[in-house]
Design an enzyme around this catalytic site. Structure first.
Site, mmCIF file in Angstrom:
data_model
loop_
_atom_site.group_PDB
_atom_site.id
_atom_site.type_symbol
_atom_site.label_atom_id
_atom_site.label_comp_id
_atom_site.label_asym_id
_atom_site.label_seq_id
_atom_site.Cartn_x
_atom_site.Cartn_y
_atom_site.Cartn_z
ATOM 1 N N ILE A 159 1.368 3.695 -5.329
ATOM 2 C CA ILE A 159 0.588 3.038 -6.379
ATOM 3 C C ILE A 159 -0.571 2.262 -5.770
ATOM 4 O O ILE A 159 -1.720 2.371 -6.216
ATOM 5 C CB ILE A 159 1.482 2.124 -7.225
ATOM 6 N N HIS B 208 4.553 -5.007 -19.730
ATOM 7 C CA HIS B 208 5.152 -4.095 -18.747
ATOM 8 C C HIS B 208 4.909 -2.635 -19.155
ATOM 9 O O HIS B 208 5.838 -1.860 -19.390
ATOM 10 C CB HIS B 208 6.651 -4.370 -18.600
ATOM 11 N N ARG C 141 4.058 -3.343 5.011
ATOM 12 C CA ARG C 141 5.011 -3.390 6.128
ATOM 13 C C ARG C 141 4.533 -2.518 7.276
ATOM 14 O O ARG C 141 4.656 -2.880 8.447
ATOM 15 C CB ARG C 141 6.397 -2.926 5.669
ATOM 16 N N GLU D 111 11.203 -10.987 -19.454
ATOM 17 C CA GLU D 111 10.319 -10.168 -20.283
ATOM 18 C C GLU D 111 11.002 -9.909 -21.627
ATOM 19 O O GLU D 111 12.085 -9.344 -21.638
ATOM 20 C CB GLU D 111 10.004 -8.840 -19.600
ATOM 21 N N ARG E 111 6.650 -6.568 -10.004
ATOM 22 C CA ARG E 111 7.756 -7.204 -10.708
ATOM 23 C C ARG E 111 7.436 -8.688 -10.862
ATOM 24 O O ARG E 111 6.823 -9.297 -9.989
ATOM 25 C CB ARG E 111 9.077 -7.042 -9.939
ATOM 26 N N MET F 9 0.840 -1.202 0.000
ATOM 27 C CA MET F 9 0.000 0.000 0.000
ATOM 28 C C MET F 9 0.870 1.245 0.000
ATOM 29 O O MET F 9 0.757 2.121 0.857
ATOM 30 C CB MET F 9 -0.944 -0.013 1.200
ATOM 31 N N GLY F 10 1.791 1.311 -0.979
ATOM 32 C CA GLY F 10 2.552 2.531 -1.188
ATOM 33 C C GLY F 10 1.740 3.491 -2.037
ATOM 34 O O GLY F 10 0.500 3.433 -2.068
#
Length: 271
Positions: free
Chosen positions: A107, A237, A127, A218, A189, A104-105
């Site tokens: 983005i 991506h 975290r 990728e 990622r 939950m940063g």
């Protein structure tokens, strides 16, 4: 650096004794050896904030595309073999569903803001817990244990940095904790997910579907089993891939380079 190129290794640093700064595009820095850069006295910057809106938009787009089976629907609609549209060809609704956000940063929080408009129940694992005002603004409920989030979520969206702690964070055990009707969405990622375990889970209907903007490598080898599954959507991506954002990323990098060369504080320096 753009798309992780050029590779910053000791050989390159030895050949560039006057190098002062590396400006890397995007958020992730997992492709860089921070200790190596530090030993050579080279500073590092990235572009974390300008990509967040577009990446959150893509996360929601993947959620919608997967739940409403847009890729399958398009293929049906344009196929030369289609004679009628079956009445029992159904997707799943977002409204009222439970979204679990892992990470939950910036983005992840923007995804929550968008999901609120779809009247979704929002759980998150991070975290650190967000403050009460931020939780209340999007109606998010904190899950201290990721297992609790996985058990309850109809959609699990991954938005974490790749670190040793998040490497293959979602593996066989975690996938088996998810609902058999759940969808996994990855906008972080590729290595955050154990791809072999994901292929097995999708093939055996342990979970319903996956929507991935990131994989490893990728692009995937053309014979990779993920490319053959109907319940998977893969995009190349493209979380930050809009004209406006890519231009802003370049501007951010240029500003950091200029600051690094003139000795003033560097915007978005990675410390």
């Amino acid at each position: 650096m753009w798309y992780h190129k050029p590779v910053i290794n000791e050989e390159l640093l030895q050949s560039l004794p006057n190098l002062k700064i590396v400006a890397s595009s995007g958020v992730g820095i997992d492709h860089l050896d921070l200790n190596l850069l530090s030993r050579y006295g080279v500073k590092l910057s990235n572009t974390p904030f300008v990509v967040s809106t577009d990446t959150a938009d893509l996360g929601l787009a993947l959620m919608l595309a997967s739940s409403r089976r847009l890729v399958e629907g398009y293929q049906m609609a344009v196929s030369p073999n289609t004679e009628y549209f079956p009445a029992d060809w159904l997707g799943a609704e977002l409204s009222g569903a439970t979204l679990g956000i892992v990470g939950m940063g910036t983005i992840g929080y923007k995804v929550a803001e968008r999901a609120k408009a779809f009247e979704m129940k929002i759980l998150y694992h991070n975290r650190n817990q967000r403050n009460k005002e931020e939780e209340s603004a999007v109606g998010a409920i904190y899950c201290k244990k990721i297992d609790d989030l996985l058990h309850q979520s109809d959609f699990v969206l991954l938005s974490v940095n790749l670190t040793p702690q998040t490497h293959k964070l979602i593996g066989k055990r975690e996938l088996e904790l998810m609902k058999p009707t759940a969808t996994l969405i990855n906008i972080s990622r590729g290595l955050v997910v154990d791809q072999d375990a994901l292929v097995e889970a999708l093939h055996n209907e342990v979970i319903k579907a996956a929507a991935l903007d990131v994989t490893y490598p990728e692009p995937l080898p053309r014979d990779h089993p993920l490319l053959k599954l109907k319940n998977v959507i893969i995009t190349p991506h493209i979380g930050s891939a809009t004209k406006k954002t890519r231009r802003l990323m370049m501007e951010n990098m240029t500003e950091s380079i200029q600051a690094g060369l003139t000795g003033v504080p560097i915007p978005n320096e990675v410390l």
